[in-house]
Design an enzyme around this catalytic site. Structure first.
Site, PDB file in Angstrom:
ATOM      1  N   ASN A  69       0.841  -1.194   0.000  1.00 43.76           N
ATOM      2  CA  ASN A  69       0.000   0.000   0.000  1.00 43.76           C
ATOM      3  C   ASN A  69       0.880   1.250   0.000  1.00 43.76           C
ATOM      4  O   ASN A  69       1.959   1.282   0.595  1.00 43.76           O
ATOM      5  CB  ASN A  69      -1.012  -0.003   1.152  1.00 43.76           C
ATOM      6  CG  ASN A  69      -0.417  -0.226   2.527  1.00 43.76           C
ATOM      7  OD1 ASN A  69       0.601  -0.886   2.676  1.00 43.76           O
ATOM      8  ND2 ASN A  69      -1.068   0.325   3.537  1.00 43.76           N
ATOM      9  N   VAL A 126      -0.865  11.988   1.436  1.00 41.03           N
ATOM     10  CA  VAL A 126      -1.370  12.976   2.389  1.00 41.03           C
ATOM     11  C   VAL A 126      -2.783  13.425   2.015  1.00 41.03           C
ATOM     12  O   VAL A 126      -3.570  13.809   2.891  1.00 41.03           O
ATOM     13  CB  VAL A 126      -0.385  14.169   2.526  1.00 41.03           C
ATOM     14  CG1 VAL A 126      -0.264  14.931   1.220  1.00 41.03           C
ATOM     15  CG2 VAL A 126      -0.804  15.081   3.665  1.00 41.03           C
ATOM     16  N   TYR A 131      -5.643  11.780   1.500  1.00 45.98           N
ATOM     17  CA  TYR A 131      -5.933  10.383   1.840  1.00 45.98           C
ATOM     18  C   TYR A 131      -6.589   9.523   0.750  1.00 45.98           C
ATOM     19  O   TYR A 131      -6.179   8.377   0.550  1.00 45.98           O
ATOM     20  CB  TYR A 131      -6.785  10.304   3.114  1.00 45.98           C
ATOM     21  CG  TYR A 131      -6.106  10.805   4.370  1.00 45.98           C
ATOM     22  CD1 TYR A 131      -4.750  11.143   4.387  1.00 45.98           C
ATOM     23  CD2 TYR A 131      -6.827  10.947   5.550  1.00 45.98           C
ATOM     24  CE1 TYR A 131      -4.149  11.610   5.551  1.00 45.98           C
ATOM     25  CE2 TYR A 131      -6.232  11.407   6.714  1.00 45.98           C
ATOM     26  CZ  TYR A 131      -4.881  11.737   6.713  1.00 45.98           C
ATOM     27  OH  TYR A 131      -4.292  12.186   7.856  1.00 45.98           O
ATOM     28  N   GLU A 155      -2.946  -4.716  -2.992  1.00 43.40           N
ATOM     29  CA  GLU A 155      -3.423  -5.562  -4.090  1.00 43.40           C
ATOM     30  C   GLU A 155      -3.375  -4.803  -5.412  1.00 43.40           C
ATOM     31  O   GLU A 155      -3.010  -5.358  -6.455  1.00 43.40           O
ATOM     32  CB  GLU A 155      -4.867  -6.016  -3.819  1.00 43.40           C
ATOM     33  CG  GLU A 155      -5.029  -6.886  -2.583  1.00 43.40           C
ATOM     34  CD  GLU A 155      -5.302  -6.102  -1.304  1.00 43.40           C
ATOM     35  OE1 GLU A 155      -4.789  -4.969  -1.167  1.00 43.40           O
ATOM     36  OE2 GLU A 155      -6.018  -6.634  -0.442  1.00 43.40           O
TER      37      GLU A 155
HETATM   38  N1  THU Z   1      -5.168  -1.800   2.696  1.00 44.07           N
HETATM   39  C1  THU Z   1      -4.583  -2.584   1.726  1.00 44.07           C
HETATM   40  O1  THU Z   1      -3.539  -2.217   1.159  1.00 44.07           O
HETATM   41  N2  THU Z   1      -5.184  -3.752   1.407  1.00 44.07           N
HETATM   42  C2  THU Z   1      -6.258  -4.283   2.056  1.00 44.07           C
HETATM   43  O2  THU Z   1      -6.685  -5.373   1.714  1.00 44.07           O
HETATM   44  C3  THU Z   1      -6.883  -3.543   3.158  1.00 44.07           C
HETATM   45  C4  THU Z   1      -6.411  -2.154   3.343  1.00 44.07           C
HETATM   46  C5  THU Z   1      -4.493  -0.567   3.066  1.00 44.07           C
HETATM   47  C6  THU Z   1      -5.119   0.709   2.596  1.00 44.07           C
HETATM   48  C7  THU Z   1      -4.591   1.704   3.599  1.00 44.07           C
HETATM   49  O3  THU Z   1      -3.311   2.153   3.179  1.00 44.07           O
HETATM   50  C8  THU Z   1      -4.418   0.895   4.879  1.00 44.07           C
HETATM   51  O4  THU Z   1      -4.442  -0.469   4.478  1.00 44.07           O
HETATM   52  C9  THU Z   1      -5.500   1.130   5.912  1.00 44.07           C
HETATM   53  O5  THU Z   1      -6.760   0.956   5.359  1.00 44.07           O
END
Ligand code: THU
Length: 135
Positions: free
Chosen positions: A44, A48, A50, A57
């Site tokens: 991920n 900033v 958001y 993924e």
């Molecule tokens: N996030 C992911 O990268 N994949 C997921 O399956 C769930 C959530 C990330 C998005 C964000 O950067 C952080 O987790 C909190 O939601």
């Protein structure tokens, strides 16, 4: 666990360390294997502003497409969470774009818990190309 599953797990664990998550503090790693056996990974990347952040993924899928991959056979997602973290709704749709319904999605915690599901179970009734036929 097969060698292939262990390889995906290690790739997802390693890429998770590189996540850019200064706002949530929640680092996620994802690694996928294509039908032809290539492995691609993503983490991920928050922003900033958001809503501009992207999920692990999505990063793995972007790497696959950039690398010439076309189909997800299996994907592994890992985070430091009490329970294995399921892909968000948007990522379920993104995965479904490139995966057959029987593709394996493994959700995992850094502590070692795993939950395995099929894409068709994660997103039943998915919107697909067929719904646009005749448009
Ligand atoms: N996030 C992911 O990268 N994949 C997921 O399956 C769930 C959530 C990330 C998005 C964000 O950067 C952080 O987790 C909190 O939601």
């Amino acid at each position: 666990m097969t060698g292939e599953a262990a390889e995906l797990r290690e790739a997802a664990r390693a890429v998770r360390e590189r996540a850019h998550a200064p706002y949530s503090g929640f680092k996620v790693g994802a690694a996928l294997r294509t039908g032809s056996g290539a492995v691609f990974a993503g983490c991920n990347v928050e922003n900033v502003a958001y809503p501009e952040g992207t999920c692990a993924e999505a990063g793995a899928i972007a790497a696959m497409v950039a690398g010439g991959g076309t189909e997800i056979a299996a994907i592994y997602v890992i985070a430091d969470a009490p329970e294995p973290v399921p892909p968000c709704g948007g990522c379920r749709q993104k995965i479904a774009e490139f995966a057959p319904g029987d593709a394996v999605v493994t959700m995992a915690t850094t502590a070692g818990a795993e939950r395995v599901m099929r894409v068709s179970d994660l997103l039943p009734g998915a919107f697909g190309r067929g719904h646009m036929e005749g448009a």
